[in-house]
Design a protein around this motif. Structure first.
Motif, PDB file in Angstrom:
ATOM      1  N   THR A  50       0.807  -1.222   0.000  1.00 36.41           N
ATOM      2  CA  THR A  50       0.000   0.000   0.000  1.00 36.41           C
ATOM      3  C   THR A  50       0.838   1.269   0.000  1.00 36.41           C
ATOM      4  O   THR A  50       0.287   2.372   0.053  1.00 36.41           O
ATOM      5  N   SER A  51       2.178   1.142  -0.053  1.00 35.28           N
ATOM      6  CA  SER A  51       3.029   2.319   0.117  1.00 35.28           C
ATOM      7  C   SER A  51       3.186   3.140  -1.156  1.00 35.28           C
ATOM      8  O   SER A  51       3.516   4.331  -1.086  1.00 35.28           O
ATOM      9  N   GLY A  52       3.020   2.502  -2.318  1.00 32.05           N
ATOM     10  CA  GLY A  52       3.327   3.192  -3.560  1.00 32.05           C
ATOM     11  C   GLY A  52       4.795   3.150  -3.912  1.00 32.05           C
ATOM     12  O   GLY A  52       5.205   3.575  -4.991  1.00 32.05           O
ATOM     13  N   ASP A  53       5.617   2.626  -3.006  1.00 35.92           N
ATOM     14  CA  ASP A  53       7.056   2.489  -3.222  1.00 35.92           C
ATOM     15  C   ASP A  53       7.381   1.001  -3.269  1.00 35.92           C
ATOM     16  O   ASP A  53       7.261   0.302  -2.261  1.00 35.92           O
ATOM     17  N   ALA A  56       9.961  -0.101  -0.481  1.00 36.51           N
ATOM     18  CA  ALA A  56       9.595   0.030   0.937  1.00 36.51           C
ATOM     19  C   ALA A  56       8.156  -0.445   1.087  1.00 36.51           C
ATOM     20  O   ALA A  56       7.206   0.324   0.887  1.00 36.51           O
ATOM     21  N   LEU A  57       7.994  -1.701   1.416  1.00 34.94           N
ATOM     22  CA  LEU A  57       6.676  -2.328   1.397  1.00 34.94           C
ATOM     23  C   LEU A  57       5.879  -2.011   2.659  1.00 34.94           C
ATOM     24  O   LEU A  57       6.427  -1.997   3.772  1.00 34.94           O
ATOM     25  N   LYS A  58       4.600  -1.771   2.462  1.00 33.41           N
ATOM     26  CA  LYS A  58       3.639  -1.666   3.560  1.00 33.41           C
ATOM     27  C   LYS A  58       2.505  -2.632   3.220  1.00 33.41           C
ATOM     28  O   LYS A  58       1.629  -2.306   2.416  1.00 33.41           O
ATOM     29  N   ILE A  59       2.556  -3.799   3.830  1.00 34.88           N
ATOM     30  CA  ILE A  59       1.720  -4.916   3.408  1.00 34.88           C
ATOM     31  C   ILE A  59       0.448  -4.997   4.247  1.00 34.88           C
ATOM     32  O   ILE A  59       0.482  -4.877   5.476  1.00 34.88           O
ATOM     33  N   ARG A  60      -0.659  -5.237   3.546  1.00 34.52           N
ATOM     34  CA  ARG A  60      -1.900  -5.628   4.212  1.00 34.52           C
ATOM     35  C   ARG A  60      -2.205  -7.075   3.820  1.00 34.52           C
ATOM     36  O   ARG A  60      -2.215  -7.420   2.637  1.00 34.52           O
ATOM     37  N   ILE A 148      -0.819 -14.365   3.974  1.00 42.37           N
ATOM     38  CA  ILE A 148      -1.349 -14.672   5.307  1.00 42.37           C
ATOM     39  C   ILE A 148      -0.248 -14.426   6.333  1.00 42.37           C
ATOM     40  O   ILE A 148       0.908 -14.790   6.120  1.00 42.37           O
ATOM     41  N   LEU A 149      -0.626 -13.815   7.444  1.00 42.14           N
ATOM     42  CA  LEU A 149       0.290 -13.536   8.547  1.00 42.14           C
ATOM     43  C   LEU A 149      -0.093 -14.403   9.731  1.00 42.14           C
ATOM     44  O   LEU A 149      -1.272 -14.499  10.084  1.00 42.14           O
ATOM     45  N   GLY A 150       0.883 -15.040  10.356  1.00 46.21           N
ATOM     46  CA  GLY A 150       0.614 -15.877  11.517  1.00 46.21           C
ATOM     47  C   GLY A 150       1.585 -15.595  12.640  1.00 46.21           C
ATOM     48  O   GLY A 150       2.729 -15.190  12.411  1.00 46.21           O
ATOM     49  N   SER A 151       1.134 -15.821  13.873  1.00 48.26           N
ATOM     50  CA  SER A 151       2.005 -15.625  15.037  1.00 48.26           C
ATOM     51  C   SER A 151       2.706 -16.927  15.395  1.00 48.26           C
ATOM     52  O   SER A 151       2.945 -17.220  16.569  1.00 48.26           O
ATOM     53  N   ARG A 178      -5.467  -2.000  11.730  1.00 55.72           N
ATOM     54  CA  ARG A 178      -5.506  -1.499  10.352  1.00 55.72           C
ATOM     55  C   ARG A 178      -4.213  -0.809   9.947  1.00 55.72           C
ATOM     56  O   ARG A 178      -4.193   0.039   9.043  1.00 55.72           O
ATOM     57  N   ASP A 179      -3.117  -1.158  10.616  1.00 53.90           N
ATOM     58  CA  ASP A 179      -1.801  -0.689  10.207  1.00 53.90           C
ATOM     59  C   ASP A 179      -1.178  -1.730   9.270  1.00 53.90           C
ATOM     60  O   ASP A 179      -1.806  -2.741   8.946  1.00 53.90           O
ATOM     61  N   THR A 180       0.049  -1.509   8.878  1.00 50.16           N
ATOM     62  CA  THR A 180       0.674  -2.343   7.856  1.00 50.16           C
ATOM     63  C   THR A 180       1.912  -3.059   8.389  1.00 50.16           C
ATOM     64  O   THR A 180       2.474  -2.697   9.424  1.00 50.16           O
ATOM     65  N   TYR A 181       2.300  -4.068   7.645  1.00 52.98           N
ATOM     66  CA  TYR A 181       3.550  -4.801   7.902  1.00 52.98           C
ATOM     67  C   TYR A 181       4.614  -4.159   7.030  1.00 52.98           C
ATOM     68  O   TYR A 181       4.556  -4.236   5.805  1.00 52.98           O
TER      69      TYR A 181
END
Length: 762
Positions: A50-53, A56-60, A148-151, A178-181
């Motif tokens: 979602t970053s546009g870059d 520099a990734l901002k993943i949802r 998918i993100l897991g703990s 609702r923030d990003t990885y």
């Protein structure tokens, strides 16, 4: 044969490897910068960025998953930060503390909390014994092009076309808010498969061969492993899943596979044909490295204690049995620390190794195909009435149903094996702990020191060797004498086993609440479930007391905070923290809590020099050395030094347990994994690194002036002062690797919860 390439490679047409240096001669005009966009990983990462870059990734993510020793803490963090509803599908499984009876009601209290949270916030709740976390996600959520993100560190669904990442709880809490990885675009390494596995060679054999080749070199550390090549077609999807889940043990960030009609068939069988699409690299794709694997050359493997990378071909081990086992015994002496001892050479009988236990379990071992092959080897055989025992844990109730329907459970039980429910316990010390001085062979994910449950501090030491289910079954049929699966006739094995997925256990027992939040309902919190303690924001200057110094080449998260029975206390941050480093440095907790007690007096208004006579001497020594230090405003915390900490689990408690009893920083040579370093920062600790050998001992102090201001700079040279017990002061240089703006703000705030509250204006 496993071959590592030096430098980058191009993959042309999905089948031709061309070294970067040979690209021009081969007629490849695309630059690496352009051709790397042809990888499968690029397309999936950018679709979720979602970053546009692109750098520099901002993943949802599309969905998330946690199990019962992580979801309580994650939900507590998110709700303390202002979460009101789960904004994406969040699966809460109960596969870790479902058989571990410690502390009365506390395990089941966590399960009840999980169900109440699923109802209140709109989650999906999988009751105990129904499925292990990764089986459920493969069966219900993984699909082509998803993330998918897991703990849990073994969150890997690449063989189903999903890029999955295992991280600490803080990263999942961010998604709930609702923030990003946030991560820099990672390197991508091709895992180029050719040939086909020979009969009797299973997915664990393939995985261990790869891990042995890459781990020590850090070849894929924090990178994406992209599986390509004609060899993929030689394995069915269940087999591929077994290879894929073990990529975690290479320290890679994630994995992804090219997909085909077998992937399609797997998803369609699970009622999700629409989740399939073909994934393959572009006609020309560039990779930062390449691991070439000839599947036909892989032989049955065994990873001896105390790491999956300590792997040998079983034939190789048998040819050098005494010498190799004596090397393991030397490693065991370090693990035992003079308090416990392990002998392996005493298990050599008539030039053969006799083992005491076998286990096939969890997200790597309990898959349908693995259990079927074990049953084929044991049909009509006997595990014997001696000390050897075999336990088999199918990975989910649907898998167990089909094994029962086709008669494989009968074959296993008739041979003397014990068949249990879906449970991850044998992988982390909460089930099937061997006897003292015992050796267990397991198709599970890890064999770290004491992860099987032994306690050296109590004079106990046992160990685990990792093997594929096929060779474990062959060994069981021989009554515990180590036997490679390929020693049995080829007709024993048939990987093309029919499977029918029956969703009835999920339809009838799983709570499917996504999108149905009942905000007025109440959370049910048992007496062991406690909120996170309050954390103070970072001060301008900090003083650190060295409370542990670990010079082992690698320190696992199991050593930082043990698994097994202690896992039951993970819903109680301060209660769990009592076990921090308990099997590695039992005095650490007392030292750190003493620091924390003094810091609390400072926060209450007392001067550090007045609160602790030793600190008065430290500040005096700094003053005499010409270093300005204010004992009334300097923050005081504990510090851990380790050469390379954080290999293994994604558990955030490996960091939070340090933090809640006074931890303020780590100083290391390097971090073993991104996920542990992220946990350190999310809990408000400084992730310092030090070039060269540490020049301090336990009890010494490090003064770091202006650290809050330094977090606004490049952090390449952070001045610090070592104050030794003698009063000697030495200036040193620390550094911090790249941090995002958000990570810097989190550390300044004191922890992720503080950061989120400030952001929300609370």
């Amino acid at each position: 044969m496993v071959k590592l390439y030096e430098g980058g490679v191009y993959l042309r047409g999905g089948k031709e490897l061309v070294r970067e240096s040979d690209a021009a001669a081969a007629g490849i005009a695309a630059t690496p910068e352009v051709a790397r966009r042809g990888t499968i990983a690029w397309s999936i990462l950018q679709a979720h960025n979602t970053s546009g870059d692109p750098e520099a990734l901002k993943i949802r993510f599309d969905a998330m998953a946690s199990h019962d020793i992580t979801f309580v803490g994650i939900i507590q963090t998110a709700r303390a930060s202002g979460m009101t509803e789960f904004p994406l599908p969040y699966v809460l499984t109960n596969c870790h503390n479902s058989l571990c009876a410690v502390g009365g009601t506390i395990n089941e209290d966590d399960h009840v909390f999980g169900l109440s949270a699923a109802k209140k916030y709109g989650g999906i709740f999988v009751p105990p014994h129904i499925a292990v976390i990764h089986s459920f996600m493969r069966e219900n959520f993984a699909g082509c092009g998803k993330m998918i993100l897991g703990s849990d560190s073994h969150t890997r669904y690449g063989a189903l076309g999903t890029m999955a990442v295992g991280e600490g709880g803080g990263e999942l809490a961010k998604q709930l808010l609702r923030d990003t990885y946030d991560v820099a675009y990672p390197g991508v390494v091709a895992i180029y498969l050719t040939g086909a596995p020979r009969p009797g060679v299973g997915p664990h054999d393939v995985a261990l061969a790869i891990i042995r080749a890459v781990f020590a070199k850090g070849y894929v550390k924090n990178k994406v492993m992209e599986f390509v090549g004609p060899g993929i077609a030689s394995m069915n999807t269940d087999y591929r899943n077994g290879v894929d889940v073990m990529t975690t043990e290479t320290t890679c960030l994630s994995s992804i596979w090219a997909t085909d009609e077998d992937t399609h068939a797997f998803l369609a069988m699970h009622g999700r044909a629409a989740d399939y699409r073909e994934l393959k690299p572009a006609d020309v794709a560039y990779y930062d490295g390449c691991v070439e694997v000839d599947l036909s050359s892989v032989k049955p493997m065994i990873a001896l204690p105390f790491h999956p990378s300590n792997a040998f071909e079983i034939d190789e081990l048998n040819e050098n049995l005494g010498d190799i086992l004596r090397e393991c015994e030397l490693a065991a002496e370090k693990v035992g620390g003079g308090r416990a001892h392990l002998s392996l050479t005493d298990k050599i009988v008539d030039d053969r190794l006799r083992v005491q236990q076998g286990v096939i379990a969890g997200c790597s071992g309990g898959n349908f195909g693995n259990v079927v092959q074990a049953a084929r080897a044991l049909k009509g055989a006997s595990t014997g009435c001696g000390e050897f025992s075999l336990s088999v844990y199918p990975t989910s109730q649907p898998v167990a149903l089909e094994l029962t329907r086709q008669g494989y459970v009968y074959d296993l039980m008739e041979a003397g094996a014990i068949v249990r429910t879906a449970f991850c316990g044998p992988c982390f010390g909460a089930g099937d702990t061997p006897a003292n001085n015992g050796l267990s062979i397991r198709h599970t994910t890890r064999n770290f020191p004491n992860r099987e449950g032994s306690k050296p501090g109590n004079g106990q030491l046992s160990a685990v060797a990792l093997m594929d289910a096929r060779s474990i079954a062959a060994t069981a049929a021989a009554g515990g004498v180590l036997t490679a699966a390929t020693d049995l006739p080829d007709e024993t094995w048939d990987e093309s086993c029919e499977y029918h997925f029956d969703s009835a256990p999920y339809d009838k027992r799983v709570y499917w609440g996504f999108g149905k939040a009942e905000l007025a309902s109440e959370l049910v919190e048992g007496p062991n479930i406690k909120p996170w303690p309050a954390m103070e924001p970072l001060a301008d200057d900090i003083l650190l007391r060295v409370c542990s110094k670990i010079m082992d080449p690698v320190t696992t998260t199991d050593e930082l905070i043990p698994s097994g029975e202690t896992s039951s206390f993970r819903s109680n941050p301060l209660g769990l923290a009592e076990f921090t480093l308990s099997r590695r440095d039992p005095d650490y907790v007392g030292r750190s809590k003493a620091v924390d007690a003094v810091e609390k007096r400072r926060v209450a208004g007392e001067d550090l020099a007045e609160a602790d006579p030793e600190l008065a001497r430290v500040f005096s020594a700094l003053g005499e050395a010409g270093v300005a230090a204010d004992s009334s405003s300097t923050e005081f915390g504990s510090m851990l030094y380790a050469v390379k900490p954080g290999d293994g689990s994604a558990r955030e408690q490996a960091a939070s347990c340090q933090r809640v009893i006074g931890g303020l920083a780590n100083v290391v040579s390097e971090y073993a994994t991104k996920r542990y370093r992220s946990n350190v920062m999310n809990w408000g600790m400084l992730p310092f690194q030090l070039a060269g050998e540490p020049c301090f001992e336990v009890g010494d102090h490090l003064f770091v002036p202006g650290i809050r201001a330094a977090l606004d700079g490049d952090l390449a040279d952070v001045p610090a002062y070592v104050v030794r017990a003698s009063g000697e002061v030495e200036k040193i240089s620390l550094y911090v690797a790249d941090m995002t703006c958000e990570e810097r703000a989190i550390v300044k705030a004191g922890c992720l919860i503080n950061y989120n509250r400030a952001k929300a204006g609370k």
